[in-house]
Design a protein around this motif. Structure first.
Motif, short mmCIF file in Angstrom:
data_model
loop_
_atom_site.label_atom_id
_atom_site.label_comp_id
_atom_site.label_asym_id
_atom_site.label_seq_id
_atom_site.Cartn_x
_atom_site.Cartn_y
_atom_site.Cartn_z
N THR A 200 -8.70 2.35 6.87
CA THR A 200 -7.50 1.52 6.71
C THR A 200 -7.75 0.10 7.22
O THR A 200 -7.23 -0.87 6.65
CB THR A 200 -6.28 2.13 7.41
OG1 THR A 200 -6.56 2.38 8.78
CG2 THR A 200 -5.84 3.42 6.72
N ASP B 60 -3.03 -1.48 4.60
CA ASP B 60 -3.40 -0.18 4.03
C ASP B 60 -2.77 0.92 4.87
O ASP B 60 -2.73 0.83 6.10
CB ASP B 60 -4.91 0.01 3.98
CG ASP B 60 -5.29 1.25 3.18
OD1 ASP B 60 -4.71 1.45 2.08
OD2 ASP B 60 -6.13 2.04 3.64
N SER C 127 0.86 -1.18 0.00
CA SER C 127 0.00 0.00 0.00
C SER C 127 0.90 1.23 0.00
O SER C 127 2.03 1.19 0.49
CB SER C 127 -0.89 0.00 1.25
OG SER C 127 -1.73 1.14 1.26
#
Length: 191
Positions: free
Chosen positions: A122, A83, A64
């Motif tokens: 996230t 993330d 990410s």
């Protein structure tokens, strides 16, 4: 000695737009070879039905990036998704459709709504990436509860990764992650 698993790699770059592909791909190869003793990893790369890159064998990885940070999670024990997001002001109303009613209420009641939103975002995105289908799922019906989220009969365990106060990062794993199973390695590369 902790298990060499759940490797997180944060790479800072001044020119991320130009270098992110080279850096994250090189980082994946270097760290897979270093931590997992895997040679000739290029021959092992394949793709899932949902176009998620994977390596034949037991290595799960996910990448990410946001702002000037690239994060790579790798594991031979867990299925992983990661993330990272740069903390910045957003017009949150556009994201309401991706959140459950309970999550939306908690965000609006928060003293720091942008941080609360990015925490949920996230966590959800890390789990969706670990699952392999990404944002193609209807994510407003997926609820984060006690650092877990269920997707298609799999419970994903969500862990906050402290990288830099300007970023929020979470990793999702398909099994409970013991604190000594996670190694965070920050490396900086400047171009």
């Amino acid at each position: 000695m902790p298990i060499l698993d759940g490797i997180m790699e944060a790479i800072h770059s001044n020119q991320l737009a130009v270098a992110s592909f080279v850096v994250n791909f090189a980082s994946t190869l270097i760290n897979a070879q270093r931590y997992f003793n895997i040679s000739s990893i290029l021959d092992k790369k394949t793709y899932t039905d949902f176009h998620r890159p994977q390596y034949k064998g037991r290595l799960s990885f996910n990448i990410s990036h946001s702002g000037n940070v690239v994060v790579c999670a790798m594991s031979q024990t867990y299925q992983v998704g990661v993330d990272v997001e740069l903390v910045q002001e957003l017009d949150l109303i556009y994201f309401q459709q991706y959140l459950s009613e309970d999550e939306w209420q908690k965000i609006n009641a928060s003293k720091a709504p942008y941080l609360a939103f990015l925490k949920y975002w996230t966590q959800k995105e890390a789990a969706l990436k670990a699952d392999g289908r990404g944002l193609g799922l209807d994510i407003n019906h997926l609820n984060v509860v006690d650092s877990k989220i269920s997707i298609s009969n799999t419970v994903w365990h969500l862990n906050h990764i402290p990288l830099d106060p300007r970023y929020i990062c979470h990793v999702a794993t398909d099994k409970y992650l013991e604190s000594n199973d996670l190694i965070v390695n920050n490396e900086s590369f400047f171009f």
